[in-house]
Structure formats: C-alpha cells, structure tokens
Design a protein around this motif. Structure first.
Motif, mmCIF file in Angstrom:
data_model
loop_
_atom_site.group_PDB
_atom_site.id
_atom_site.type_symbol
_atom_site.label_atom_id
_atom_site.label_comp_id
_atom_site.label_asym_id
_atom_site.label_seq_id
_atom_site.Cartn_x
_atom_site.Cartn_y
_atom_site.Cartn_z
ATOM 1 N N ARG A 20 5.953 64.098 63.389
ATOM 2 C CA ARG A 20 5.974 62.907 63.399
ATOM 3 C C ARG A 20 4.467 62.726 63.656
ATOM 4 N NH1 ARG A 20 11.153 61.371 65.320
ATOM 5 N NH2 ARG A 20 9.535 60.922 67.731
ATOM 6 N N LYS A 56 0.804 59.619 64.540
ATOM 7 C CA LYS A 56 1.111 59.016 65.264
ATOM 8 C C LYS A 56 -0.604 58.218 65.271
ATOM 9 C CE LYS A 56 5.736 57.732 67.729
ATOM 10 N NZ LYS A 56 6.061 56.776 68.527
ATOM 11 N N SER A 75 11.962 66.610 68.389
ATOM 12 C CA SER A 75 10.620 66.540 68.014
ATOM 13 C C SER A 75 9.044 66.392 68.312
ATOM 14 C CB SER A 75 10.999 64.857 67.538
ATOM 15 O OG SER A 75 10.572 64.332 68.464
ATOM 16 N N THR A 113 5.610 65.305 67.890
ATOM 17 C CA THR A 113 4.424 64.051 67.444
ATOM 18 C C THR A 113 3.042 63.917 67.565
ATOM 19 O OG1 THR A 113 6.610 62.584 68.722
ATOM 20 C CG2 THR A 113 4.937 61.478 68.396
#
Length: 606
Positions: free
Chosen positions: A333, A335, A369, A371
C-alpha cells in the motif's frame, strides 16, 4: 639666620670662651705676681674683659671652622658614598651587559635557525654561527661567499624580486627555496625577510632548514599520486569487472527471456527457466550493488537535483516490487497525502533508497503487508520530506540496529544464510541520504516488523509538463529495419538476432570496429548497435571513424552503444565519442525493442 647646626654648636663655644678667659687671668697672675712680683699690676677684671672680647669671637670662629670641616667631611663622605654607589651600579651594569652578551652569544651559537643582517647596499653585516651547522661553511667562509653561490639562478631572481617589495618597518615576506651545502648536498630553506624600521633600512633574514618537512611533503605528494593511481586502477578494475560480469549475464538473461516466452517449453521447463531468470537477476543486483557502493566510497556520487513528484516516486517504487510481494501473499500500500508538493531533489537517488527499503521489506516479510508512507513539512520555500517503509516482517533485534546500515552487514549470520544478499543496499542508502544532508534510521520490534525511514530537506518546485515525444511506430514483422550490430562476442550476436528477427529487423553483423567501419562505408543502415570493448578497434574509435566519414554527407546514422560499460562516466564517454544513446548489458528485450523502434529510420544533423 643661624643654621640649626650652628645653634647646636653654640653651647660648645661658651665653655671654650670661659676657658680662654680663665687662662688669660691665670697668665696675668703668674706673670705680674709670681714672676714680676708686682701685685699692683695684676688686674683680673681688666684681663677678664679683654680676654672675653678676644675669646668670644675666637670661640665662634673656631666653632664655624669646625662646622665647615664637618660639612666638608660630610660632603666628602657623601661624594665617596655616591662614587661607591655609581661604581656599584656601573659594575652591576657591566655584569648585566656581560650576562646579556653571554646569553646572546649562547643563543647565537646554539640557535638552529640562521640570522643574518644585510646592509641596504647588499653587503653582509652579521651572520649567526649556526650557518656552519646548516650549510657546512664556516662563518668566515660564509661572510665572503657570493649570494648566488648556494641557490639556483631562478630561485635567486625570485627571492631578489621578493626583497625589492619590502618596506621599512613593513610586514615580512617568506620564501622557500632549494639550497646547496658546501659538500654539494641539496637542502631546503625557508627564509623570512624584513627591513628594520629604525631608519637604517637594514635587511634582517631568518632562515631555517626545512629539508625534513620538504621531504615529508614530497613523500605525501608521492603517496597521493600513488593513491590516485590506486584509485584509477580500482576504477579500471571496476570497469573491467562490470564488463566481464555483465557479458556472460547478457547471454544468460537474454536467452532465458527468449526461452521463457517460448510456447514450446513444458510447464516444468518454463518453471526452471524462471528460476534461471530469478537467479540471474539476483546476481545482476549483487553486481550493481558492489559497483554502486564502490563508487560511493570513492566519492563518486554526484547529485542531480531536479523537480520530481514524491507521490509518483512512491507509487512507481511500489509497482516495481508488487509482483514479488503478491507472489508471497503480501499487500503493498502507498499512503501519500494529496497535499504533497513537488520538490527539487535528486528523485532517482531517493527512488533508489525507497526501492532498497521495499526490496528488504519483501525479502524479510513472510505474511502481512508492506506500507509506503510519505509526509511533508513545509517551511516557507523549503520542505522536509519523510519517507517510511513499514513491514510486518521478522524485525531487528535491538543489539543489531546500530550497525544495520554498515556495509556488508545484516542482522546476523543466520539471517544472511536464510535470506541471502550482500548487505550493501542499506549502506548505499545511508550514503545517499547523508550526501543529501538528511537523516536515515530504523525503528523495529523483533518478531513484529520494522519501519525504515529517511528525512531530507529541499526547496519546493513546480513540475512542468513533459515534452511530447514523437510517436514511435511499434516494430512489427514487416518493419523492414536494416540494422548493423558491431559485436565481438558470437553469443551476444546470436542473442540480439534471436530477439529482433521476429520483428522484421534485417540484421547484419561485424565482429570488430574495423569491420564495422568498413560495413558502414559499403552499405546503408537505419541503425547501428555498437559494442565498446572489442579487439582490433574498439567501439569508441569506430564511432569516431564513422562520424568523420559521414561528415561530408551532412547527416549521420544513429549509433547506440550496446555495452556492459554502464558507469556514468563510461556512458558520458560513449556520448562524447559520437554515439546517440546507450543500452546497457544485460540486454532487456523490451528496452532493446523500444530503442530500435525509437532510432531506426531516423537521421539527424551531423
């Protein structure tokens, strides 16, 4: 007025006067009564009166003379005392002068530096005895020695010109020059020249022997030259290693890519070819890391700041590792707040750091995950960009966090055996961030994950819309591109032919630079792919020969360097020789096709 001393002496005068009067009366009695027998003539009162008249002035005179004598005595005593004092002072002064002379002589005899005085006419006035220790000439020999006897004509002229610039009482001047001892040995002297400001215009020269210091300087220069030579040798070694490692990798990766795309392979064979590709790319990554770190250690990192979009950088880096992450079941991900503003920094280098963080995160994370988080703190016209890569991997023990950014360092030997790698990625990242005057670090909990981060400051920028490149028609089976490949390695010639044949590229080959130049003289080609390191004639020389040959035509054929020489200075050398582009080995099939499509069929001003 009666002086104090006279007042003190008056009481002494009265007894004397009385004594004189008594003596006169007694004498009158003896003479007139006893001797002459004439008592009638004895007149004590008259005698007393007369003697008193005589005695008082006489007593006062005697007292006055006594006082004069006492004053004379006192004056003589004072004079003698003053003389003794002056003599003592003179003797003390002579003693001090003698001590001073002794100290000056001691200083002159033992001074390691040489001190000399020269008259305004250029005549020697004084020379300290230390000249014999420095030059081997005795003081007597040196005083009659010509000034040019101990230095070269060039040094003498240089020092003489320096002396002419001196002002009386002004600042001194310093000169360093080679001199020669009496025995012919060479020494180095450092002399300070100044003119006295007392009106005499005398030149004072203080010289010292700096031969040892000069030899040390020469040794340091020699050591520096040797170090530079070693650095150049290291650079040559790296360049050769780059070529030698990338050349076989070109064939391995290239043919593995061809096989992977083949439909004739079984599922098992396809999987094995995939393993070959993965291993080859890993080896290529190791080679790139070693070369990159060597350049960083040698101070070869040059930043190239330019406007870039931090959010786009983060998305691009995440996309590069996404395939590997998804294969492990990891979600990636990004951000990045919409308020992020473009900045003027070396975006590609920051991408390299972020990609190192992401590659490690994928490597050391088995589930969960990854990030990528960006944040920005704006301060006027500048901002601080913070980038973080957060994973849920194995984490780092507290005792290993301090050295995690050291070269060839991983958390421990077990990690290195289990996950592999050179341990150079983070070391390279640290040097890049430090070169940008930024900060880099890691926060981690063993067994729960890590957060690698960096912070860099830079000016805000505005992104300009990129210029639209002319549309390039994709290569197809009927492209009809005529291409000359100048390559000494037969395997690489076969690889390029295999990659390009399906796209309608008519390929002709030359196995060295001489053959390549001759092929260009005899035929016409849409594009030349030129290797650099070849026997007989290298690619750089061949390119210059081709450009010289084409100069009269007013146009030239595009030449793309196809070489394992991928260091920035090597790429710059290719372009300086007349090449239009550079394509590094190992050859990426997609980039090869894009390059051929972009340059084929085009001409440009010579």
């Amino acid at each position: 007025m009666i002086s104090a001393r006279l007042r003190d002496r008056l009481p002494r005068a009265a007894p004397a006067a009385v004594l004189i009067v008594a003596a006169a009366v007694a004498m009158d009695f003896i003479v007139n009564v006893l001797i002459l027998g004439s008592p009638s003539t004895f007149t004590p009162l008259m005698t007393t009166l007369i003697s008193s008249i005589i005695a008082v002035p006489l007593s006062l005179w005697v007292v006055g003379q006594t006082l004069s004598l006492e004053r004379l005595r006192d004056a003589l005593s004072a004079s003698v005392a003053a003389k003794d004092a002056r003599q003592a002072e003179a003797e003390a002064a002579l003693e001090r002068l003698g001590e001073t002379k002794r100290l000056y002589r001691l200083l002159a005899d033992n001074l390691t530096d040489h001190v000399a005085l020269w008259s305004p006419k250029g005549e020697r006035i004084y020379s300290s005895p230390s000249i014999e220790r420095i030059t081997g000439y005795t003081l007597e020999e040196f005083m009659v020695l010509p000034p040019t006897a101990m230095v070269s004509e060039a040094d003498f002229a240089r020092v003489a010109a320096l002396i002419r610039t001196l002002q009386a009482g002004g600042p001194p001047a310093v000169a360093t020059y080679e001199s020669f001892r009496k025995d012919g040995a060479s020494i180095w002297l450092e002399s300070t020249y100044s003119r006295l400001g007392d009106g005499s215009n005398i030149l004072i020269v203080a010289s010292r022997d700096i031969t040892e210091r000069k030899q040390l300087e020469l040794e340091l220069v020699k050591a520096l030259e040797m170090a530079e030579g070693a650095s150049a040798a290291k650079s040559d070694f790296l360049a050769n290693m780059t070529h030698e490692l990338r050349t076989p990798l070109t064939a391995i990766i290239g043919f593995a890519e061809v096989l992977r795309r083949s439909r004739d392979l079984s599922k098992t064979a396809g999987r094995q070819v995939g393993h070959i590709l993965d291993a080859s790319h890993t080896l290529l990554s190791v080679v790139n890391d070693v070369l990159d770190f060597s350049r960083l250690e040698a101070g070869g990192l040059e930043l190239d700041p330019g406007p870039f979009d931090p959010a786009a950088m983060a998305s691009s880096c995440a996309a590069l590792v996404e395939e590997r992450a998804v294969a492990k079941g990891l979600a990636v991900r990004v951000k990045a707040p919409k308020s992020l503003q473009p900045m003027n920094l070396d975006g590609p280098r920051l991408s390299q750091v972020l990609l190192n963080f992401l590659s490690n995160a994928v490597k050391f994370t088995a589930h969960g995950s990854i990030t990528v988080a960006l944040s920005q703190t704006v301060d006027g016209e500048t901002a601080v960009l913070r980038g973080e890569v957060i994973d849920t991997g194995i984490g780092i023990a507290a005792e290993h966090r301090d050295n995690i950014f050291d070269r060839f360092s991983q958390a421990d030997a077990a990690v290195s055996r289990r996950f592999g790698g050179t341990g150079l990625g983070l070391a390279i990242s640290r040097r890049i961030i430090e070169r940008m005057d930024g900060r880099i670090g890691v926060d981690s909990v063993e067994g729960k994950g890590s957060t690698f981060w960096f912070e860099v400051r830079g000016p805000l920028a505005e992104l300009t819309a990129p210029e639209e490149e002319p549309a390039v028609e994709a290569l197809g089976a009927d492209a009809g591109v005529r291409l000359l490949l100048v390559e000494d390695n037969a395997v690489n010639r076969e690889l390029v032919r295999t990659m390009l044949e399906p796209f309608g590229v008519a390929l002709e080959t030359a196995n060295d630079g001489v053959a390549g130049v001759e092929a260009m003289r005899q035929g016409h080609y849409d594009l030349v792919l030129m290797d650099v390191q070849m026997p007989v004639m290298d690619g750089l020389t061949a390119t210059r020969e081709i450009r010289a040959m084409e100069g009269a035509r007013g146009a030239s054929t595009p030449i793309v360097g196809l070489t394992a020489n991928v260091l920035p200075e090597q790429i710059a050398t290719c372009l300086a020789a007349g090449m239009d582009d550079h394509l590094g080995k190992p050859i990426n099939p997609t980039k090869l096709l894009e390059t051929v499509a972009r340059w084929s069929g085009r001409t440009h001003a010579a």
